[in-house]
Design an enzyme around this catalytic site. Structure first.
Site, short mmCIF file in Angstrom:
data_model
loop_
_atom_site.label_atom_id
_atom_site.label_comp_id
_atom_site.label_asym_id
_atom_site.label_seq_id
_atom_site.Cartn_x
_atom_site.Cartn_y
_atom_site.Cartn_z
N ASN A 117 21.04 84.52 -67.81
CA ASN A 117 21.46 83.12 -67.71
C ASN A 117 20.20 82.31 -67.46
OD1 ASN A 117 22.52 80.60 -67.15
ND2 ASN A 117 23.92 81.30 -65.58
N ARG B 79 24.16 83.92 -71.71
CA ARG B 79 25.07 82.81 -71.46
C ARG B 79 24.51 81.56 -72.16
NH1 ARG B 79 25.10 78.34 -66.87
NH2 ARG B 79 27.10 77.38 -67.34
N HIS C 102 32.18 75.79 -68.40
CA HIS C 102 32.72 76.80 -67.48
C HIS C 102 33.78 77.68 -68.16
CE1 HIS C 102 31.71 73.89 -63.93
NE2 HIS C 102 30.70 74.70 -64.17
N HIS D 125 37.78 75.55 -61.29
CA HIS D 125 36.43 76.01 -60.96
C HIS D 125 35.80 74.90 -60.12
CE1 HIS D 125 32.59 78.23 -61.98
NE2 HIS D 125 32.13 77.10 -61.48
N LEU D 126 35.77 75.09 -58.79
CA LEU D 126 35.36 74.04 -57.88
C LEU D 126 34.13 74.46 -57.09
CD1 LEU D 126 38.90 73.10 -56.44
CD2 LEU D 126 37.74 72.17 -58.46
N ASN E 246 29.62 73.04 -56.94
CA ASN E 246 28.77 71.86 -57.14
C ASN E 246 29.10 71.23 -58.49
OD1 ASN E 246 26.53 70.12 -56.36
ND2 ASN E 246 25.43 71.09 -58.03
N ARG F 297 27.42 64.89 -59.81
CA ARG F 297 27.92 64.19 -61.00
C ARG F 297 29.10 63.29 -60.64
NH1 ARG F 297 28.17 69.76 -63.72
NH2 ARG F 297 26.08 70.10 -64.53
N ASP G 40 26.16 69.32 -50.91
CA ASP G 40 26.75 70.55 -50.38
C ASP G 40 27.91 70.19 -49.47
OD1 ASP G 40 27.32 72.88 -48.80
OD2 ASP G 40 25.36 73.68 -49.40
N ARG H 54 29.51 71.85 -47.37
CA ARG H 54 29.41 72.33 -45.98
C ARG H 54 28.73 71.30 -45.09
NH1 ARG H 54 26.78 77.95 -47.88
NH2 ARG H 54 25.73 76.38 -49.18
N VAL I 37 33.40 76.18 -53.60
CA VAL I 37 34.37 75.40 -52.82
C VAL I 37 35.75 76.03 -52.95
CG1 VAL I 37 35.48 73.16 -52.54
CG2 VAL I 37 33.03 73.29 -53.05
N ASN J 176 35.90 79.32 -50.87
CA ASN J 176 35.46 79.41 -49.48
C ASN J 176 35.88 78.28 -48.55
OD1 ASN J 176 33.88 81.82 -50.01
ND2 ASN J 176 32.46 80.49 -51.10
N GLU K 175 31.61 85.65 -64.12
CA GLU K 175 31.19 85.29 -65.47
C GLU K 175 30.28 86.35 -66.08
OE1 GLU K 175 30.53 80.64 -65.56
OE2 GLU K 175 30.09 81.42 -63.57
#
Length: 404
Positions: free
Chosen positions: A7, A90, A179, A207-208, A210, A240, A282, A284, A331, A334, A383
């Site tokens: 990748n 990829r 994705h 797909h959550l 960044n 984004r 981020d 977190r 995200v 976790n 992936e």
């Protein structure tokens, strides 16, 4: 068969060596800041991981260090390059040309280059990775696995934009999505987890991380997705903006005196969670700030969850219902607080989160209540395995056809 999965980014080269028959991860790593004086190479699995600061002027240098790490030293995974049977790359953008993964030849390379306008950082980097492999392993079969190919099943009513049709004819402006490899993996795993044929299910995959995207998978077929011509469209993300009123763009350009490249930079790199919170991309860090009373951090949290919730509603309407909602990536896998906010208030739709199950942290798991009409699953994405699997299947098919 051992498959090397690559990748390539504009200044990075991630890799995994996977034995496809045993699903075993033999080695992994990443070369970062390729082309700078601060380049480094992280190699190994878990406790055996080492980080080496080493100059890498380009992707050829990076590939040489990767192959040396795989075959030499204490952390080597194989004794020689002969043990690498194939290479899977990829590729973000396959445009209208590729609705599945393909064996790489001159035509495929030409089209990847042609489509770089739609994904300039990713496609150009992938080409550098391909060229490096051709240099060091010229006889190894290589396969291109496209993020966008999964969405070639979208109907025109979903992939077309309501702009003059001539722009589609002249420039192929349409929704391509991204994705796709991740969405394909978690949709298949969701069906396997429930022991149901995917053809019998209506699934929304989320797909959550960044980067964020969601897809409606109706009886095994992708029928809509949130990312568009580029990965900028759709959900609010780390940096984004996602979907906004298009008139905002010329308004900001005029009032701030920005060029097209500068406004593109604002929307791709300075917006989303970072732009609203002013703290970080981020989640977190934003969670910590919100819990300390930072109003903008809390607003960023609420906007992110609301963005996901709105797409859930859209895709339930598009498919006329939903059986399974699957979450993945940083995200989605976790952050129990974000999952709790996303599903809050959806009980009338038969979507009921189990708050105790939601606190669990690892592996594939169901987090909906027993009486929820819609199953909610958390499934870590893989992936790299999908790329390795596609590579194995295509190389095997090609070898079989040559024998015939």
């Amino acid at each position: 068969m051992n498959v090397l999965v690559l990748n390539a980014g504009s200044s990075s080269l991630k890799y995994q060596l996977i034995n496809i028959e045993t699903h075993a991860l033999l080695s992994k790593g990443i070369c970062e800041r390729v082309g700078s004086d601060e380049s480094s190479h992280k190699h190994g699995i878990d406790d055996n991981e080492v980080v080496i600061s080493i100059p890498m002027k380009d992707h050829n240098d990076a590939m040489r260090h990767v192959l040396e790490a795989l075959t030499e030293g204490e952390n080597k995974a194989i004794d020689s390059l002969d043990e690498i049977d194939a290479i899977g790359h990829r590729i973000v953008q396959g445009g209208k040309y590729f609705d599945r993964s393909v064996l790489i030849d001159d035509f495929v390379i030409e089209k990847i280059d042609e489509l770089a306008e739609l994904a300039p950082l990713h496609n150009k980097a992938a080409l550098m990775g391909i060229e490096a492999c051709k240099r060091f392993m010229p006889d190894k079969p290589m396969v291109a696995v496209f993020d966008s190919s999964y969405f070639q099943t979208l109907p025109p009513k979903a992939f077309m934009y309501p702009i003059p049709y001539e722009y589609y004819e002249k420039y192929a402006i349409r929704k391509y999505g991204a994705h796709g490899t991740s969405h394909r993996y978690i949709a298949e795993r969701a069906a396997a987890y429930l022991e149901e044929p995917i053809e019998d299910l209506k699934i929304i995959t989320c797909h959550l991380g960044n980067g964020c995207s969601m897809t409606a998978v109706d009886h095994g077929v992708a029928v809509d997705t949130s990312m568009g011509l580029t990965p900028l469209d759709g959900l609010m993300m780390g940096t984004r903006s996602g979907a906004i009123d298009p008139a905002i763009i010329p308004f900001i350009m005029e009032h701030e005196g920005l060029s097209t490249s500068e406004i593109n930079d604002v929307l791709n790199k300075k917006s989303g969670l970072l732009g609203i919170s002013g703290i970080s991309n981020d989640l977190r860090s934003i969670r910590s700030a919100s819990e300390e009373g930072d109003d903008r951090a809390q607003l960023a949290y609420e906007m992110y969850s609301n963005s996901v919730k709105k797409y859930l509603g859209q895709y339930i309407a598009v498919m006329g219902g939903v059986d399974v909602i699957v979450l993945t990536a940083g995200v989605g896998e976790n952050c129990e607080k974000m999952r709790r906010m996303i599903f809050a208030g959806l009980q009338p739709l038969g979507i009921v989160l189990d708050h105790e199950k939601n606190k669990e942290r690892k592996g594939e798991r169901e987090i909906s209540t027993k009486d929820s009409r819609v199953v909610i699953l958390v499934i870590p994405t893989d992936e790299e395995y999908m790329i390795a699997r596609d590579t194995f299947e295509i190389v095997h098919e090609n070898e079989s056809s040559e024998l015939d």
